[in-house]
Design an enzyme around this catalytic site. Sequence first.
Site, PDB file in Angstrom:
ATOM      1  N   LYS A 169      15.239  12.577  31.663  1.00 50.47           N
ATOM      2  CA  LYS A 169      16.140  12.262  30.546  1.00 50.47           C
ATOM      3  C   LYS A 169      16.896  10.954  30.803  1.00 50.47           C
ATOM      4  CE  LYS A 169      18.242  15.959  29.221  1.00 50.47           C
ATOM      5  NZ  LYS A 169      19.225  17.058  29.151  1.00 50.47           N
ATOM      6  N   LYS A 205      21.333  19.145  39.184  1.00 53.07           N
ATOM      7  CA  LYS A 205      21.827  20.341  38.494  1.00 53.07           C
ATOM      8  C   LYS A 205      22.443  21.247  39.536  1.00 53.07           C
ATOM      9  CE  LYS A 205      21.716  21.801  34.190  1.00 53.07           C
ATOM     10  NZ  LYS A 205      21.814  20.906  33.025  1.00 53.07           N
TER      11      LYS A 205
HETATM   12  P1  NAD Z   1      27.414  26.597  23.215  1.00 52.81           P
HETATM   13  O1  NAD Z   1      27.717  27.611  24.256  1.00 52.81           O
HETATM   14  O2  NAD Z   1      28.526  25.859  22.578  1.00 52.81           O
HETATM   15  O3  NAD Z   1      26.608  27.320  22.033  1.00 52.81           O
HETATM   16  C1  NAD Z   1      25.502  28.117  22.252  1.00 52.81           C
HETATM   17  C2  NAD Z   1      25.247  28.927  21.014  1.00 52.81           C
HETATM   18  O4  NAD Z   1      24.056  29.667  21.181  1.00 52.81           O
HETATM   19  C3  NAD Z   1      26.335  29.941  20.693  1.00 52.81           C
HETATM   20  O5  NAD Z   1      26.561  29.911  19.297  1.00 52.81           O
HETATM   21  C4  NAD Z   1      25.722  31.265  21.098  1.00 52.81           C
HETATM   22  O6  NAD Z   1      26.239  32.355  20.360  1.00 52.81           O
HETATM   23  C5  NAD Z   1      24.286  31.002  20.756  1.00 52.81           C
HETATM   24  N1  NAD Z   1      23.325  31.887  21.408  1.00 52.81           N
HETATM   25  C6  NAD Z   1      23.291  32.311  22.685  1.00 52.81           C
HETATM   26  N2  NAD Z   1      22.233  33.130  22.863  1.00 52.81           N
HETATM   27  C7  NAD Z   1      21.594  33.190  21.672  1.00 52.81           C
HETATM   28  C8  NAD Z   1      20.434  33.836  21.207  1.00 52.81           C
HETATM   29  N3  NAD Z   1      19.707  34.615  22.014  1.00 52.81           N
HETATM   30  N4  NAD Z   1      20.053  33.650  19.916  1.00 52.81           N
HETATM   31  C9  NAD Z   1      20.781  32.881  19.080  1.00 52.81           C
HETATM   32  N5  NAD Z   1      21.885  32.232  19.468  1.00 52.81           N
HETATM   33  C10 NAD Z   1      22.283  32.393  20.745  1.00 52.81           C
HETATM   34  O7  NAD Z   1      26.337  25.631  23.834  1.00 52.81           O
HETATM   35  P2  NAD Z   1      26.006  24.134  23.412  1.00 52.81           P
HETATM   36  O8  NAD Z   1      26.860  23.234  24.195  1.00 52.81           O
HETATM   37  O9  NAD Z   1      25.981  24.033  21.935  1.00 52.81           O
HETATM   38  O10 NAD Z   1      24.527  23.987  23.981  1.00 52.81           O
HETATM   39  C11 NAD Z   1      23.418  24.517  23.280  1.00 52.81           C
HETATM   40  C12 NAD Z   1      22.155  24.220  24.057  1.00 52.81           C
HETATM   41  O11 NAD Z   1      22.022  22.817  24.212  1.00 52.81           O
HETATM   42  C13 NAD Z   1      22.161  24.794  25.481  1.00 52.81           C
HETATM   43  O12 NAD Z   1      20.864  25.224  25.789  1.00 52.81           O
HETATM   44  C14 NAD Z   1      22.536  23.619  26.339  1.00 52.81           C
HETATM   45  O13 NAD Z   1      22.004  23.715  27.644  1.00 52.81           O
HETATM   46  C15 NAD Z   1      21.882  22.476  25.578  1.00 52.81           C
HETATM   47  N6  NAD Z   1      22.561  21.224  25.850  1.00 52.81           N
HETATM   48  C16 NAD Z   1      23.854  21.054  25.491  1.00 52.81           C
HETATM   49  C17 NAD Z   1      24.488  19.867  25.805  1.00 52.81           C
HETATM   50  C18 NAD Z   1      25.914  19.644  25.413  1.00 52.81           C
HETATM   51  O14 NAD Z   1      26.442  18.600  25.745  1.00 52.81           O
HETATM   52  N7  NAD Z   1      26.564  20.541  24.680  1.00 52.81           N
HETATM   53  C19 NAD Z   1      23.789  18.841  26.461  1.00 52.81           C
HETATM   54  C20 NAD Z   1      22.456  19.042  26.818  1.00 52.81           C
HETATM   55  C21 NAD Z   1      21.854  20.251  26.506  1.00 52.81           C
END
Ligand code: NAD
Length: 419
Positions: A91, A103
């Site tokens: 990335k 990580k």
């Molecule tokens: P977050 O915790 O704010 O939100 C996650 C959401 O997913 C929540 O609404 C939760 O209820 C939902 N969820 C969990 N399990 C679920 C399921 N089985 N089915 C449906 N919904 C489900 O997390 P985020 O920061 O929005 O990150 C989301 C994804 O993006 C993660 O996989 C994270 O690793 C990836 N990501 C996030 C970032 C970031 O900066 N926020 C950066 C890179 C990658």
Amino acid sequence: MTDHATVFQERVAKAAEICDLSPDLPALIGSAQECLSVHLPLRRDSGALEMVPAWRCRHNAVLGPTKGGIRFTSSVSMDEVEVLAQLMTVKCALVGLPFGGAKGGARVDAHSLSAGELERLSRLYVRGLSSIVRPDKDIPSPDIGTNGQPVSWMADELDRLLGGHTPHAITGKPIEMGGSKGRKEATGYGAYIAVLQTLARLDRAPMDMTLAIQGFGNAGYHLASYLAQEGVRLVAVSDSQGGVYDPDGLNPERLRQHKSRTGSVAGATGRGRTVSIEVDEVLSVDCDILAPAAISNVIDETIARAIEASLVVEVANHGITPDGDSRLADRGILVLPDVLANSGGVIASYAEWIQGHHGEVWEESRVFAEIEERIDSAFSSMWQRMREHDRSLRQAAYDVAIHWLGRAMVARGILPKSS
Ligand code: NAD
């Protein structure tokens, strides 16, 4: 079932071949450069002592200090941390950041900890892994189960350990701790930029598009909200508690308010006859764009057969399994891979790192401009390679990233000039 570590090697090998890099490259970056495994002595509020397994893996530091999140979950393992560190290397190289991938994690359910326990664990993590976690060597950020508060404690602990002020040592901090404006919106914003680029190349108007999102957290909400401003109609959304479907459209802001009131998007209403759907049903609803933005490995081979969307935006890291990815490719469904789709987050972390280093404070618009420029540039290179070499957009992303990383390895004398 193919695993992520195996396909990583295959993708790197394909990229090395097309970039005329030494065939030693896949072996050289097939495993992490450095992994530290410790047990952290967490004193529970009850007085009981719990030894918490924890890890930090630095995958590759050729391009710069390593960068990656720390997760506190009950399922994290050294293997999980290692493959996610590989992903970070790709990335960062893809969007041209001077970082390698890392990580970390501690095996504990963050939700089971009191505030005091979480603070003790956050401080223990930094102390226990301080031979790796160091400014300009390895720069952590929040991930699942850690947010601005745990990283503030981590940053404070590191400052105490080093006896100074190191605002560039950890990113994803709250603004008052030296965090960056725009970090909260960054991942969703970056995914939005990548979607706009894709639609432009496909000559499709955003206003004609419908969208479904799994996971309505930070990234999912911001993606939905930016795309709604372009006229994209959100028709389905789910979180861990449930989901809703409305072909006439759902308003992201009203969904967010409903979720903050009730804890879930379940039960929210849209513009038409909104119906409840199961958590995973969101993946197979009738829509043009599907964004898995919740957890890893949700689109496997079976789900991939049922997907109606023509574009999948992989916001969640490893949101698609390798077998799911092959099935989507067979079906002609375009995938915007995680390494690009969620790179807005690490680009904003880079902005925070620069600000911390130089004592600068950037406006949000400058952070967004940085994200847009880097994603536009990476996307153009990927698209060109995809077209010229008849590969998936994901393989094209690996080609671009490995080309850059390989050149740095040649320059350092780690790899011979060419095969
Ligand atoms: P977050 O915790 O704010 O939100 C996650 C959401 O997913 C929540 O609404 C939760 O209820 C939902 N969820 C969990 N399990 C679920 C399921 N089985 N089915 C449906 N919904 C489900 O997390 P985020 O920061 O929005 O990150 C989301 C994804 O993006 C993660 O996989 C994270 O690793 C990836 N990501 C996030 C970032 C970031 O900066 N926020 C950066 C890179 C990658």
